[in-house]
Motif scaffolding. Sequence first.
Motif, PDB file in Angstrom:
ATOM      1  N   ALA A 214       1.715   3.901  -9.872  1.00 51.22           N
ATOM      2  CA  ALA A 214       2.951   3.150 -10.085  1.00 51.22           C
ATOM      3  C   ALA A 214       3.235   2.241  -8.903  1.00 51.22           C
ATOM      4  N   HIS A 215       4.002   1.195  -9.185  1.00 55.59           N
ATOM      5  CA  HIS A 215       4.529   0.318  -8.145  1.00 55.59           C
ATOM      6  C   HIS A 215       6.001   0.674  -7.997  1.00 55.59           C
ATOM      7  N   GLU A 216       6.328   1.433  -6.976  1.00 55.28           N
ATOM      8  CA  GLU A 216       7.694   1.894  -6.774  1.00 55.28           C
ATOM      9  C   GLU A 216       8.019   1.878  -5.285  1.00 55.28           C
ATOM     10  N   LYS A 217       9.292   1.763  -4.975  1.00 55.33           N
ATOM     11  CA  LYS A 217       9.724   1.909  -3.596  1.00 55.33           C
ATOM     12  C   LYS A 217       9.615   3.372  -3.195  1.00 55.33           C
ATOM     13  N   ALA A 218       9.323   3.594  -1.919  1.00 57.23           N
ATOM     14  CA  ALA A 218       9.176   4.953  -1.412  1.00 57.23           C
ATOM     15  C   ALA A 218       9.648   4.990   0.033  1.00 57.23           C
ATOM     16  N   ALA A 219       9.748   6.205   0.564  1.00 59.03           N
ATOM     17  CA  ALA A 219      10.204   6.347   1.947  1.00 59.03           C
ATOM     18  C   ALA A 219       9.229   5.709   2.926  1.00 59.03           C
ATOM     19  N   VAL A 220       7.958   5.747   2.580  1.00 58.83           N
ATOM     20  CA  VAL A 220       6.948   5.105   3.410  1.00 58.83           C
ATOM     21  C   VAL A 220       5.895   4.490   2.495  1.00 58.83           C
ATOM     22  N   ALA A 221       5.444   3.306   2.858  1.00 57.74           N
ATOM     23  CA  ALA A 221       4.391   2.628   2.102  1.00 57.74           C
ATOM     24  C   ALA A 221       3.217   2.348   3.026  1.00 57.74           C
ATOM     25  N   VAL A 222       2.022   2.510   2.485  1.00 60.77           N
ATOM     26  CA  VAL A 222       0.793   2.217   3.221  1.00 60.77           C
ATOM     27  C   VAL A 222       0.020   1.179   2.427  1.00 60.77           C
ATOM     28  N   ARG A 223      -0.267   0.050   3.054  1.00 62.47           N
ATOM     29  CA  ARG A 223      -0.980  -1.046   2.414  1.00 62.47           C
ATOM     30  C   ARG A 223      -2.264  -1.319   3.192  1.00 62.47           C
ATOM     31  N   ALA A 224      -3.386  -1.381   2.455  1.00 58.69           N
ATOM     32  CA  ALA A 224      -4.676  -1.623   3.102  1.00 58.69           C
ATOM     33  C   ALA A 224      -5.701  -1.970   2.039  1.00 58.69           C
ATOM     34  N   PRO A 225      -6.818  -2.593   2.414  1.00 58.77           N
ATOM     35  CA  PRO A 225      -7.922  -2.736   1.465  1.00 58.77           C
ATOM     36  C   PRO A 225      -8.328  -1.364   0.924  1.00 58.77           C
ATOM     37  N   LEU A 226      -8.827  -1.337  -0.292  1.00 56.18           N
ATOM     38  CA  LEU A 226      -9.043  -0.080  -1.000  1.00 56.18           C
ATOM     39  C   LEU A 226      -9.937   0.895  -0.237  1.00 56.18           C
ATOM     40  N   ALA A 227     -11.051   0.421   0.299  1.00 50.20           N
ATOM     41  CA  ALA A 227     -11.943   1.326   1.035  1.00 50.20           C
ATOM     42  C   ALA A 227     -11.235   1.920   2.242  1.00 50.20           C
ATOM     43  N   ASP A 228     -10.469   1.108   2.953  1.00 48.21           N
ATOM     44  CA  ASP A 228      -9.721   1.610   4.106  1.00 48.21           C
ATOM     45  C   ASP A 228      -8.636   2.591   3.679  1.00 48.21           C
ATOM     46  N   LEU A 229      -7.993   2.301   2.554  1.00 51.30           N
ATOM     47  CA  LEU A 229      -6.950   3.194   2.055  1.00 51.30           C
ATOM     48  C   LEU A 229      -7.531   4.570   1.738  1.00 51.30           C
ATOM     49  N   LEU A 230      -8.688   4.588   1.109  1.00 50.24           N
ATOM     50  CA  LEU A 230      -9.340   5.875   0.824  1.00 50.24           C
ATOM     51  C   LEU A 230      -9.628   6.626   2.117  1.00 50.24           C
ATOM     52  N   LEU A 231     -10.127   5.925   3.114  1.00 44.14           N
ATOM     53  CA  LEU A 231     -10.453   6.567   4.383  1.00 44.14           C
ATOM     54  C   LEU A 231      -9.203   7.104   5.076  1.00 44.14           C
ATOM     55  N   VAL A 232      -8.086   6.400   4.960  1.00 47.37           N
ATOM     56  CA  VAL A 232      -6.832   6.907   5.516  1.00 47.37           C
ATOM     57  C   VAL A 232      -6.409   8.177   4.784  1.00 47.37           C
ATOM     58  N   LEU A 233      -6.470   8.154   3.464  1.00 44.90           N
ATOM     59  CA  LEU A 233      -6.067   9.317   2.673  1.00 44.90           C
ATOM     60  C   LEU A 233      -6.909  10.540   3.003  1.00 44.90           C
ATOM     61  N   TYR A 234      -8.189  10.329   3.249  1.00 39.02           N
ATOM     62  CA  TYR A 234      -9.094  11.425   3.592  1.00 39.02           C
ATOM     63  C   TYR A 234      -9.095  11.733   5.084  1.00 39.02           C
ATOM     64  N   ARG A 235      -8.242  11.073   5.837  1.00 33.40           N
ATOM     65  CA  ARG A 235      -8.136  11.258   7.284  1.00 33.40           C
ATOM     66  C   ARG A 235      -9.437  10.887   7.989  1.00 33.40           C
ATOM     67  N   ARG A 237      -9.897   7.563   8.745  1.00 31.43           N
ATOM     68  CA  ARG A 237      -9.481   6.412   9.533  1.00 31.43           C
ATOM     69  C   ARG A 237      -8.011   6.594   9.869  1.00 31.43           C
ATOM     70  N   PRO A 238      -7.622   6.331  11.132  1.00 36.74           N
ATOM     71  CA  PRO A 238      -6.202   6.479  11.483  1.00 36.74           C
ATOM     72  C   PRO A 238      -5.334   5.507  10.690  1.00 36.74           C
ATOM     73  N   ALA A 239      -4.165   5.963  10.343  1.00 42.18           N
ATOM     74  CA  ALA A 239      -3.230   5.078   9.650  1.00 42.18           C
ATOM     75  C   ALA A 239      -2.803   3.925  10.553  1.00 42.18           C
ATOM     76  N   ARG A 240      -2.804   4.154  11.868  1.00 45.16           N
ATOM     77  CA  ARG A 240      -2.496   3.086  12.820  1.00 45.16           C
ATOM     78  C   ARG A 240      -3.809   2.427  13.245  1.00 45.16           C
ATOM     79  N   SER A 241      -4.361   1.619  12.390  1.00 48.83           N
ATOM     80  CA  SER A 241      -5.608   0.926  12.707  1.00 48.83           C
ATOM     81  C   SER A 241      -5.589  -0.460  12.089  1.00 48.83           C
ATOM     82  N   ALA A 242      -6.500  -1.298  12.540  1.00 53.72           N
ATOM     83  CA  ALA A 242      -6.542  -2.687  12.089  1.00 53.72           C
ATOM     84  C   ALA A 242      -6.701  -2.752  10.575  1.00 53.72           C
TER      85      ALA A 242
END
Length: 263
Positions: A214-235, A237-242
């Motif tokens: 879904a596209h919804e507002k949330a308390a926190v949003a994380v935006r990244a290219p898909l491969a990077d997003l997967l790596l963040v979710l799996y820990r 890649r740090p969420a605070r990264s380029a």
Amino acid sequence: MSRLSFERYCAEIIAQTDLLATSIKDADMSVPVPSCPGWNVGQLVRHLGGGQRWVETIARTRATEPPSDTNFRDLSACANEDPEALVPWLVECGAGLEEALREIGPDAEVWTPLPGHRSRFFARRFAHETLVHRADAELALGIEFTAATDVLLDAVDEWLELLALPQMFEFHPGMRELLGPGRTLHFHATDTPEEAGAEWVVDLTGELIQWRSAHEKAAVAVRAPLADLLLVLYRRRPARSAGVEVIGDAELLDFWLERVGFG
């Protein structure tokens, strides 16, 4: 609901294994893997190949109980692997698992660690197990990790499905601490078309973890290219990264990531 077919999962087990084999064939197996603390590249490969052979055994024997998994959990004897032996062994492991799964098909009754007890579980799980451990090795070796969009999308779906299972509270009691009022997270892939459905909301406000595309507002949003997003979710890649943008309650994101993990 899976985005890919059983046949595609089987094909991805081969494809991801072969890509990993290509990435490591000339590599130093002693390089540490930061995303799997305590392992080097050789140990990571032994873990993955051992897991693939473990599932192959389950499939071929129609096991109703899990075989021993000591050989791919205790990797202390695998610290000095020879790539000339390790690479063909890994390819054989992937091929053996794919063959065994195709032979029994998606609906064979076998032991699985979660309810369902059908072979399709392992096809999907090990397509993505292999994908993520390929990422581990490539990140350690300084190789850019990429994958097909549909595979990455399904990998995100599967990870969130697993984390939302009520049984996870039994396996990881600390995950109950995630639940609380106002706790919602939105993950948004920035490099996919709208029709791909590359947005996910994780809702921690109830008695169980829930998620939805879904596209919804949330308390926190994380935006990244898909491969990077997967790596963040799996820990991986740090969420605070380029290339990763965190908007809103970053402490909630940290709280979430601290309590979910993938071995």
